[in-house]
Design a protein around this motif. Structure first.
Motif, PDB file in Angstrom:
ATOM      1  N   ALA A  46       0.821  -1.210   0.000  1.00  0.00           N
ATOM      2  CA  ALA A  46       0.000   0.000   0.000  1.00  0.00           C
ATOM      3  C   ALA A  46       0.857   1.263   0.000  1.00  0.00           C
ATOM      4  O   ALA A  46       0.324   2.374   0.043  1.00  0.00           O
ATOM      5  CB  ALA A  46      -0.928   0.006   1.223  1.00  0.00           C
ATOM      6  N   GLY A  47       2.173   1.100  -0.021  1.00  0.00           N
ATOM      7  CA  GLY A  47       3.062   2.250  -0.041  1.00  0.00           C
ATOM      8  C   GLY A  47       3.378   2.820   1.335  1.00  0.00           C
ATOM      9  O   GLY A  47       3.993   3.872   1.441  1.00  0.00           O
ATOM     10  N   ARG A  48       2.949   2.136   2.390  1.00  0.00           N
ATOM     11  CA  ARG A  48       3.241   2.594   3.751  1.00  0.00           C
ATOM     12  C   ARG A  48       4.682   2.236   4.104  1.00  0.00           C
ATOM     13  O   ARG A  48       5.157   1.149   3.771  1.00  0.00           O
ATOM     14  CB  ARG A  48       2.288   1.962   4.752  1.00  0.00           C
ATOM     15  N   HIS A  49       5.337   3.144   4.789  1.00  0.00           N
ATOM     16  CA  HIS A  49       6.729   2.932   5.161  1.00  0.00           C
ATOM     17  C   HIS A  49       6.830   2.326   6.557  1.00  0.00           C
ATOM     18  O   HIS A  49       6.040   2.648   7.443  1.00  0.00           O
ATOM     19  CB  HIS A  49       7.497   4.252   5.091  1.00  0.00           C
ATOM     20  N   HIS A  50       7.825   1.454   6.708  1.00  0.00           N
ATOM     21  CA  HIS A  50       8.069   0.764   7.975  1.00  0.00           C
ATOM     22  C   HIS A  50       9.552   0.869   8.318  1.00  0.00           C
ATOM     23  O   HIS A  50      10.389   1.080   7.447  1.00  0.00           O
ATOM     24  CB  HIS A  50       7.639  -0.710   7.867  1.00  0.00           C
ATOM     25  N   ALA A  51       9.872   0.687   9.572  1.00  0.00           N
ATOM     26  CA  ALA A  51      11.244   0.866  10.065  1.00  0.00           C
ATOM     27  C   ALA A  51      12.236  -0.098   9.412  1.00  0.00           C
ATOM     28  O   ALA A  51      11.879  -1.194   8.979  1.00  0.00           O
ATOM     29  CB  ALA A  51      11.270   0.671  11.577  1.00  0.00           C
ATOM     30  N   ARG A  52      13.468   0.339   9.401  1.00  0.00           N
ATOM     31  CA  ARG A  52      14.563  -0.494   8.905  1.00  0.00           C
ATOM     32  C   ARG A  52      14.851  -1.597   9.923  1.00  0.00           C
ATOM     33  O   ARG A  52      14.625  -1.427  11.120  1.00  0.00           O
ATOM     34  CB  ARG A  52      15.835   0.348   8.730  1.00  0.00           C
ATOM     35  N   LEU A  53      15.360  -2.708   9.446  1.00  0.00           N
ATOM     36  CA  LEU A  53      15.808  -3.815  10.287  1.00  0.00           C
ATOM     37  C   LEU A  53      17.289  -4.026  10.034  1.00  0.00           C
ATOM     38  O   LEU A  53      17.830  -3.547   9.033  1.00  0.00           O
ATOM     39  CB  LEU A  53      15.046  -5.098   9.937  1.00  0.00           C
TER      40      LEU A  53
END
Length: 135
Positions: A46-53
């Motif tokens: 959906a184009g939502r951004h999430h934190a880096r791992l």
């Protein structure tokens, strides 16, 4: 594929919630100390951004007190990046007190319940000798 390795050693006699808590705290320590080990941000469909791992696997080991002490000494001798968690930190309520109880530990033999290491694969393998992958 990777020149470096991340290993988390957790005392084998902890309760499950403690093992998970220690592992989470130690992983954040490595992430902050080695920002270049972080991967890129995630984006869902959906184009939502999430934190880096962390951009590489983290090996989780069960370890005895003896193995933790040995890994601690090896990490110091080999100048490995490390984050540590001592038993007294279970009795505190926030970071400032955690740092105070950690500082009060004997420098060469802290009462470790967890230790995370980052460094060259060969050096991490030597430091974690005797530890077994967590079941």
């Amino acid at each position: 594929m990777f020149d470096t390795k991340v290993a988390v050693l957790v005392h084998e006699d902890l309760a499950v919630w403690q093992k998970l808590n220690v592992t989470a705290f130690l992983a954040t320590g490595i992430a902050s100390a080695v920002p270049e080990a972080m991967g890129q941000p995630y984006e869902d469909a959906a184009g939502r951004h999430h934190a880096r791992l962390l951009g590489q696997p983290i090996l989780i080991f069960a370890a005895s007190t003896e193995v933790l002490r040995r890994a601690w000494q090896q990490s110091l001798q080999r100048s490995l990046t490390r984050s540590a968690y001592v038993r007294a930190m279970f009795e505190t309520g926030h970071d400032a007190v955690n740092r105070a109880v950690f500082r009060a530990e004997p420098a060469d033999t802290p009462d470790l319940v967890g230790l995370a290491l980052h460094g060259p694969k060969k050096e991490i393998d030597k430091a974690t000798k005797g530890a077994r992958l967590h079941p």
